[in-house]
Design a protein around this motif. Structure first.
Motif, PDB file in Angstrom:
ATOM      1  N   LEU A  77       0.858  -1.201   0.000  1.00 29.23           N
ATOM      2  CA  LEU A  77       0.000   0.000   0.000  1.00 29.23           C
ATOM      3  C   LEU A  77       0.885   1.239   0.000  1.00 29.23           C
ATOM      4  N   SER A  78       0.608   2.159  -0.893  1.00 29.25           N
ATOM      5  CA  SER A  78       1.391   3.386  -0.923  1.00 29.25           C
ATOM      6  C   SER A  78       0.592   4.524  -1.547  1.00 29.25           C
ATOM      7  N   GLN A  84      -1.098  12.053   1.371  1.00 30.41           N
ATOM      8  CA  GLN A  84      -1.398  11.146   2.489  1.00 30.41           C
ATOM      9  C   GLN A  84      -2.288  11.842   3.521  1.00 30.41           C
ATOM     10  N   SER A  85      -2.979  11.014   4.308  1.00 31.17           N
ATOM     11  CA  SER A  85      -3.884  11.490   5.372  1.00 31.17           C
ATOM     12  C   SER A  85      -5.072  12.272   4.840  1.00 31.17           C
ATOM     13  N   THR A  90      -7.642   4.709   2.854  1.00 27.79           N
ATOM     14  CA  THR A  90      -8.882   4.050   3.317  1.00 27.79           C
ATOM     15  C   THR A  90      -9.722   3.588   2.120  1.00 27.79           C
ATOM     16  N   GLY A 111       0.441  -6.833   7.081  1.00 23.57           N
ATOM     17  CA  GLY A 111       1.571  -6.806   8.007  1.00 23.57           C
ATOM     18  C   GLY A 111       2.133  -5.410   8.126  1.00 23.57           C
ATOM     19  N   LEU A 122      -4.297   3.230  11.552  1.00 20.62           N
ATOM     20  CA  LEU A 122      -5.305   3.262  10.474  1.00 20.62           C
ATOM     21  C   LEU A 122      -5.955   1.885  10.326  1.00 20.62           C
ATOM     22  N   TYR A 123      -5.133   0.832  10.274  1.00 21.17           N
ATOM     23  CA  TYR A 123      -5.680  -0.507  10.046  1.00 21.17           C
ATOM     24  C   TYR A 123      -6.613  -0.911  11.198  1.00 21.17           C
TER      25      TYR A 123
HETATM   26  C1  LIG Z   1      -0.163   4.074   5.112  1.00 18.44           C
HETATM   27  C2  LIG Z   1      -0.829   4.751   3.906  1.00 18.44           C
HETATM   28  C3  LIG Z   1      -0.990   3.768   2.747  1.00 18.44           C
HETATM   29  C4  LIG Z   1      -2.217   5.240   4.369  1.00 18.44           C
HETATM   30  O1  LIG Z   1      -2.810   5.979   3.307  1.00 18.44           O
HETATM   31  P1  LIG Z   1      -3.447   7.401   3.603  1.00 18.44           P
HETATM   32  O2  LIG Z   1      -4.130   7.856   2.386  1.00 18.44           O
HETATM   33  O3  LIG Z   1      -2.409   8.305   4.195  1.00 18.44           O
HETATM   34  O4  LIG Z   1      -4.474   6.977   4.743  1.00 18.44           O
HETATM   35  P2  LIG Z   1      -5.811   7.688   5.163  1.00 18.44           P
HETATM   36  O5  LIG Z   1      -5.748   9.134   4.802  1.00 18.44           O
HETATM   37  O6  LIG Z   1      -6.965   6.898   4.690  1.00 18.44           O
HETATM   38  O7  LIG Z   1      -5.709   7.491   6.717  1.00 18.44           O
HETATM   39  C5  LIG Z   1      -4.744   8.261   7.429  1.00 18.44           C
HETATM   40  C6  LIG Z   1      -4.021   7.422   8.436  1.00 18.44           C
HETATM   41  O8  LIG Z   1      -3.012   6.614   7.846  1.00 18.44           O
HETATM   42  C7  LIG Z   1      -1.833   6.651   8.678  1.00 18.44           C
HETATM   43  N1  LIG Z   1      -0.806   7.447   7.983  1.00 18.44           N
HETATM   44  C8  LIG Z   1      -0.927   8.667   7.465  1.00 18.44           C
HETATM   45  N2  LIG Z   1       0.225   9.099   6.916  1.00 18.44           N
HETATM   46  C9  LIG Z   1       1.095   8.112   7.065  1.00 18.44           C
HETATM   47  C10 LIG Z   1       2.446   7.974   6.702  1.00 18.44           C
HETATM   48  N3  LIG Z   1       3.160   8.949   6.080  1.00 18.44           N
HETATM   49  N4  LIG Z   1       3.034   6.802   6.956  1.00 18.44           N
HETATM   50  C11 LIG Z   1       2.354   5.853   7.579  1.00 18.44           C
HETATM   51  N5  LIG Z   1       1.065   5.939   7.971  1.00 18.44           N
HETATM   52  C12 LIG Z   1       0.433   7.056   7.724  1.00 18.44           C
HETATM   53  C13 LIG Z   1      -2.222   7.326   9.956  1.00 18.44           C
HETATM   54  O9  LIG Z   1      -2.801   6.417  10.868  1.00 18.44           O
HETATM   55  C14 LIG Z   1      -3.277   8.278   9.435  1.00 18.44           C
HETATM   56  O10 LIG Z   1      -4.137   8.705  10.390  1.00 18.44           O
HETATM   57  P3  LIG Z   1      -3.940  10.203  10.873  1.00 18.44           P
HETATM   58  O11 LIG Z   1      -3.935  11.052   9.634  1.00 18.44           O
HETATM   59  O12 LIG Z   1      -5.126  10.413  11.765  1.00 18.44           O
HETATM   60  O13 LIG Z   1      -2.612  10.200  11.572  1.00 18.44           O
HETATM   61  C15 LIG Z   1      -0.029   6.021   3.435  1.00 18.44           C
HETATM   62  O14 LIG Z   1       0.048   6.943   4.474  1.00 18.44           O
HETATM   63  C16 LIG Z   1       1.380   5.683   2.944  1.00 18.44           C
HETATM   64  O15 LIG Z   1       1.578   5.449   1.755  1.00 18.44           O
HETATM   65  N6  LIG Z   1       2.372   5.692   3.854  1.00 18.44           N
HETATM   66  C17 LIG Z   1       3.761   5.444   3.489  1.00 18.44           C
HETATM   67  C18 LIG Z   1       3.979   3.986   3.069  1.00 18.44           C
HETATM   68  C19 LIG Z   1       3.451   2.997   4.112  1.00 18.44           C
HETATM   69  O16 LIG Z   1       3.681   3.144   5.306  1.00 18.44           O
HETATM   70  N7  LIG Z   1       2.717   1.989   3.614  1.00 18.44           N
HETATM   71  C20 LIG Z   1       2.078   0.981   4.450  1.00 18.44           C
HETATM   72  C21 LIG Z   1       2.969  -0.167   4.751  1.00 18.44           C
HETATM   73  S1  LIG Z   1       2.145  -1.303   5.881  1.00 18.44           S
END
Ligand SMILES: CC(C)(COP(=O)(O)OP(=O)(O)OC[C@H]1O[C@@H](n2cnc3c(N)ncnc32)[C@H](O)[C@@H]1OP(=O)(O)O)[C@@H](O)C(=O)NCCC(=O)NCCS
Length: 171
Positions: A77-78, A84-85, A90, A111, A122-123
């Motif tokens: 997931l990326s 992001q956020s 989601t 994982g 988030l998960y």
């Molecule tokens: C994790 C990830 C896929 C979530 O996607 P997203 O669009 O940011 O997620 P959402 O907006 O739906 O939800 C936000 C939540 O994701 C998590 N999140 C947000 N930014 C993040 C970041 N840079 N790295 C890790 N988790 C993050 C937090 O729990 C966040 O909640 P918050 O904003 O209240 O702190 C994305 O942040 C990402 O690509 N992170 C970097 C790569 C990574 O960690 N991949 C997952 C490996 S298990």
């Protein structure tokens, strides 16, 4: 604060998308994505892209139907860092869960590296609960192009995709 609504499309990622995905990471990371697209053609995985009207992917991730038994693993997931956020992750996870259900599988697993545990919040918010942990390793490429083996502990989380979500305020 000014606000605009951007329609997003979710579709399978293709090899033609890769030139627009430099944001995803170094060449070894993109090679893993290319391999996942090939696996999607063989039906082993679904690998999705989230795109704004430009059609260029701003988020990707997959569901692997080959493991563990009776479940699918959501992985790679990326979301483009600057987006992001915003809820895109989601949206992507829900789309992958729909694909897993459509395959007749009840459980989704994923994982989280204990050294990069922020996504776990988030998960858990999306209904995943910790089911165990395992040792894992993969190749990592640094900015100077050096590739090294990274070993870590990964927290495993599971979700029952048939469970009826609790109404707000319950529990
Ligand atoms: C994790 C990830 C896929 C979530 O996607 P997203 O669009 O940011 O997620 P959402 O907006 O739906 O939800 C936000 C939540 O994701 C998590 N999140 C947000 N930014 C993040 C970041 N840079 N790295 C890790 N988790 C993050 C937090 O729990 C966040 O909640 P918050 O904003 O209240 O702190 C994305 O942040 C990402 O690509 N992170 C970097 C790569 C990574 O960690 N991949 C997952 C490996 S298990």
């Amino acid at each position: 604060m000014p606000e605009i609504v951007v329609p997003l499309t979710i579709r399978p990622l293709t090899h033609d998308d890769l030139p627009a995905m430099a944001w995803y990471g170094p060449p070894t990371a993109l090679a893993a994505v290319a391999e996942a697209i090939d696996r999607a053609h063989r039906g082993e995985v679904d690998y999705l892209a989230v795109c704004p009207p430009s059609g260029r992917p701003v988020a990707v991730g997959g569901a692997d139907y080959t493991k563990p038994p009776g479940a699918a693993t959501i992985w790679q997931l990326s979301v483009l860092e600057s987006l992001q956020s915003c809820g895109i992750g989601t949206l992507l996870i829900h789309a992958l869960e729909d694909r897993i259900r459509a395959r007749g599988l009840r459980w989704a697993e994923l994982g989280v590296d204990i050294n990069a545990a922020r996504p776990q919040v988030l998960y858990e918010r999306l209904g995943y609960t910790v089911s165990g942990s395992e040792t894992a390793s993969w190749n990592q490429e640094s900015a100077d192009g050096t590739v090294s083996l990274y070993e870590t502990q990964v927290t495993l989380l599971r979700k029952d995709l048939q469970a009826v979500p609790e109404a707000p305020g319950e529990s």
